[in-house]
Scaffold this motif. Structure first.
Motif, PDB file in Angstrom:
ATOM      1  N   TYR A  27       0.848  -1.190   0.000  1.00  0.00           N
ATOM      2  CA  TYR A  27       0.000   0.000   0.000  1.00  0.00           C
ATOM      3  C   TYR A  27       0.887   1.244   0.000  1.00  0.00           C
ATOM      4  CZ  TYR A  27      -4.157  -2.779   0.939  1.00  0.00           C
ATOM      5  OH  TYR A  27      -5.197  -3.678   0.845  1.00  0.00           O
ATOM      6  N   CYS A  28       0.550   2.184  -0.887  1.00  0.00           N
ATOM      7  CA  CYS A  28       1.299   3.437  -1.011  1.00  0.00           C
ATOM      8  C   CYS A  28       0.343   4.612  -0.974  1.00  0.00           C
ATOM      9  CB  CYS A  28       2.040   3.505  -2.336  1.00  0.00           C
ATOM     10  SG  CYS A  28       3.355   2.323  -2.555  1.00  0.00           S
ATOM     11  N   CYS A  29       0.748   5.657  -0.307  1.00  0.00           N
ATOM     12  CA  CYS A  29       0.014   6.906  -0.434  1.00  0.00           C
ATOM     13  C   CYS A  29       0.649   7.732  -1.555  1.00  0.00           C
ATOM     14  CB  CYS A  29       0.002   7.685   0.870  1.00  0.00           C
ATOM     15  SG  CYS A  29       1.595   8.324   1.362  1.00  0.00           S
ATOM     16  N   ALA A  30      -0.105   8.709  -2.037  1.00  0.00           N
ATOM     17  CA  ALA A  30       0.379   9.505  -3.158  1.00  0.00           C
ATOM     18  C   ALA A  30      -0.281  10.873  -3.155  1.00  0.00           C
ATOM     19  CB  ALA A  30       0.094   8.787  -4.476  1.00  0.00           C
ATOM     20  N   ARG A  31       0.399  11.816  -3.773  1.00  0.00           N
ATOM     21  CA  ARG A  31      -0.079  13.182  -3.889  1.00  0.00           C
ATOM     22  C   ARG A  31      -0.634  13.415  -5.290  1.00  0.00           C
ATOM     23  NH1 ARG A  31       4.238  18.055  -3.542  1.00  0.00           N
ATOM     24  NH2 ARG A  31       4.758  17.251  -5.621  1.00  0.00           N
ATOM     25  N   ARG A  32      -1.885  13.890  -5.355  1.00  0.00           N
ATOM     26  CA  ARG A  32      -2.512  14.052  -6.657  1.00  0.00           C
ATOM     27  C   ARG A  32      -2.272  15.430  -7.234  1.00  0.00           C
ATOM     28  NH1 ARG A  32      -8.730  14.800  -7.864  1.00  0.00           N
ATOM     29  NH2 ARG A  32      -7.873  16.876  -8.230  1.00  0.00           N
ATOM     30  N   VAL A  33      -1.882  15.483  -8.482  1.00  0.00           N
ATOM     31  CA  VAL A  33      -1.724  16.746  -9.207  1.00  0.00           C
ATOM     32  C   VAL A  33      -2.580  16.792 -10.467  1.00  0.00           C
ATOM     33  CG1 VAL A  33       0.574  17.251  -8.297  1.00  0.00           C
ATOM     34  CG2 VAL A  33       0.345  15.870 -10.393  1.00  0.00           C
TER      35      VAL A  33
END
Length: 122
Positions: free
Chosen positions: A93-99
């Motif tokens: 599981y990975c978190c991510a920043r949306r652009v």
């Protein structure tokens, strides 16, 4: 340093719960939509959940009703509470920043955590 740091994974039994955390640093966290993705061996990366403000949240159908995404902008942290875990939830599981504009598309995200392993035994 601009980064995301995932933590909280582990080995649990089916039906158990885990809470994942993702600590952000080096950027204005509150400005961004944050998402969680997962990737199982031999499978493509899969959208799990995304959060804008607390009232704007989206889930994959496979986790709806079992997982809860939340964020604490004062702590620059996004969480994923996972309940009633199933063996098929096993993944990194990975978190991510949306652009970008599409919550469910990994290509909309430009910054990723290192990942945390979740294993669910039956």
């Amino acid at each position: 340093q601009v980064q995301l740091r995932d933590s909280g994974g582990g080995l649990v039994q089916a039906g158990d719960s885990l809470r994942l955390s993702c600590a952000a640093s080096g950027f204005r966290f509150s400005f961004y939509v944050m998402g969680w993705f997962r990737q199982a061996p031999g499978k493509e990366r899969e959208f799990v959940a995304a959060i804008r403000a607390s009232s704007s949240i989206y889930y994959a159908d496979s986790v709806k009703g079992r997982f809860t995404i939340s964020r604490d902008d004062a702590k620059n942290t996004v969480y994923l509470q996972m309940n009633s875990l199933k063996p098929e939830d096993k993944a990194v599981y990975c978190c991510a920043r949306r652009v970008g504009s599409d919550d469910r598309n990994p290509s909309s995200y430009d910054l990723w955590g290192q990942g945390t392993q979740v294993t669910v035994s039956s």
